[in-house]
Write an enzyme that holds these catalytic residues in place. Sequence first.
Site, PDB file in Angstrom:
ATOM      1  N   ARG A   1     -22.787  -0.872 -18.635  1.00 17.03           N
ATOM      2  CA  ARG A   1     -23.806  -1.361 -19.824  1.00 17.03           C
ATOM      3  C   ARG A   1     -25.656  -0.618 -19.470  1.00 17.03           C
ATOM      4  O   ARG A   1     -25.117  -0.153 -17.689  1.00 17.03           O
ATOM      5  CB  ARG A   1     -24.383  -2.196 -19.858  1.00 17.03           C
ATOM      6  CG  ARG A   1     -23.192  -2.926 -20.003  1.00 17.03           C
ATOM      7  CD  ARG A   1     -22.109  -2.914 -21.663  1.00 17.03           C
ATOM      8  NE  ARG A   1     -23.338  -4.051 -22.657  1.00 17.03           N
ATOM      9  CZ  ARG A   1     -22.354  -3.818 -23.357  1.00 17.03           C
ATOM     10  NH1 ARG A   1     -21.409  -3.077 -24.105  1.00 17.03           N
ATOM     11  NH2 ARG A   1     -23.392  -3.954 -24.462  1.00 17.03           N
TER      12      ARG A   1
ATOM     13  N   GLU B   1     -29.633   4.492 -26.239  1.00 18.93           N
ATOM     14  CA  GLU B   1     -28.748   5.262 -26.262  1.00 18.93           C
ATOM     15  C   GLU B   1     -28.441   5.217 -27.751  1.00 18.93           C
ATOM     16  O   GLU B   1     -27.362   5.993 -28.482  1.00 18.93           O
ATOM     17  CB  GLU B   1     -26.465   4.728 -25.964  1.00 18.93           C
ATOM     18  CG  GLU B   1     -26.425   3.971 -26.042  1.00 18.93           C
ATOM     19  CD  GLU B   1     -24.753   3.545 -25.071  1.00 18.93           C
ATOM     20  OE1 GLU B   1     -24.409   3.065 -25.890  1.00 18.93           O
ATOM     21  OE2 GLU B   1     -24.828   3.732 -23.598  1.00 18.93           O
TER      22      GLU B   1
ATOM     23  N   HIS C   1     -21.183   7.465 -24.154  1.00 24.67           N
ATOM     24  CA  HIS C   1     -20.043   6.357 -24.098  1.00 24.67           C
ATOM     25  C   HIS C   1     -18.994   6.183 -23.868  1.00 24.67           C
ATOM     26  O   HIS C   1     -18.293   5.097 -25.430  1.00 24.67           O
ATOM     27  CB  HIS C   1     -21.384   5.213 -25.144  1.00 24.67           C
ATOM     28  CG  HIS C   1     -20.559   3.897 -25.068  1.00 24.67           C
ATOM     29  ND1 HIS C   1     -21.732   2.818 -24.928  1.00 24.67           N
ATOM     30  CD2 HIS C   1     -19.522   2.819 -24.551  1.00 24.67           C
ATOM     31  CE1 HIS C   1     -21.316   1.777 -24.741  1.00 24.67           C
ATOM     32  NE2 HIS C   1     -20.124   1.906 -24.440  1.00 24.67           N
TER      33      HIS C   1
ATOM     34  N   ASP D   1     -22.277   6.883 -18.523  1.00 20.01           N
ATOM     35  CA  ASP D   1     -21.579   7.195 -19.505  1.00 20.01           C
ATOM     36  C   ASP D   1     -22.421   5.966 -20.349  1.00 20.01           C
ATOM     37  O   ASP D   1     -21.991   5.747 -21.684  1.00 20.01           O
ATOM     38  CB  ASP D   1     -20.460   6.504 -19.094  1.00 20.01           C
ATOM     39  CG  ASP D   1     -19.116   6.731 -20.454  1.00 20.01           C
ATOM     40  OD1 ASP D   1     -18.938   7.755 -21.291  1.00 20.01           O
ATOM     41  OD2 ASP D   1     -19.322   5.282 -21.496  1.00 20.01           O
TER      42      ASP D   1
END
Length: 337
Positions: free
Chosen positions: A236, A265, A297, A260
């Site tokens: 997260r 985001e 992500h 990631d």
Amino acid sequence: MTKVFAYAIRKDEEPFLNEWKEAHKDIDVDYTDKLLTPETAKLAKGADGVVVYQQLDYTADTLQALADAGVTKMSLRNVGVDNIDMDKAKELGFQITNVPVYSPNAIAEHAAIQAARVLRQDKRMDEKMAKRDLRWAPTIGREVRDQVVGVVGTGHIGQVFMRIMEGFGAKVIAYDIFKNPELEKKGYYVDSLDDLYKQADVISLHVPDVPANVHMINDKSIAEMKDGVVIVNCSRGRLVDTDAVIRGLDSGKIFGFVMDTYEDEVGVFNKDWEGKEFPDKRLADLIDRPNVLVTPHTAFYTTHAVRNMVVKAFNNNLKLINGEKPDSPVALNKNKF
């Protein structure tokens, strides 16, 4: 006829949605590629339940609009529920499900591959190769088997990641406030996060976004880590204080960073910015660094995982509609809202 309406269906999800429709011909299934918002909630009018997936918050206004459309049964195609206004959901009598396990392997494999790439300085080597610079030095790598790999969070994903890294020959240590009895018997756990930070050459995060975990990677925790540490976040975004990581990269304390998920985001990831002004200078800086691997992500993003997310969410929603116990109900506990 029972009706299920789905929001934000992507092209890559359509084959699995159609597969589910074919297996449930007595169910009316409709969908849109739009996100669920106060304005789009009306699209679900007449449906018995909705299937959703988004990073955008499920705000009080959104939930109210959905309830006004006559729908209070909502099934997420993902695991995270921290973007739902739980107080409002509870007030309106919502029943919510998620998909807590869709493919631990997808995320664990991505984390392991990216960590190994950072250790081998693959991005630097790729950049050299693109310029036809075929010299070896100074792009020398580190072997995974020579690293102590610290895993924070030993749930489904964390355990798969541990097995992968052990397959490379690494020594694996772990920390979790909820210890797995089998892992504890085998002696994986250290006593504290501080112990893990001090011992690990590679640190991979596999914990949820709860208040106690927000910015667990910060200036203080980075200072406790070994020089040349590699940090991996495929969990997260809010687990990491991005500015602190940048400072660690600038100082050389951090050898490399795998990212990631990103705390800012929403509105940036899963969009094409080619030829447009990029909206986040900090993210652009990270993307451009030779020792940072950024993906938008997509650690989860495999056909196996996407199929499970769609099928399990629709199955859960149908069970809610039929008054049956779903496979993964979400407790409407208070969160960040």
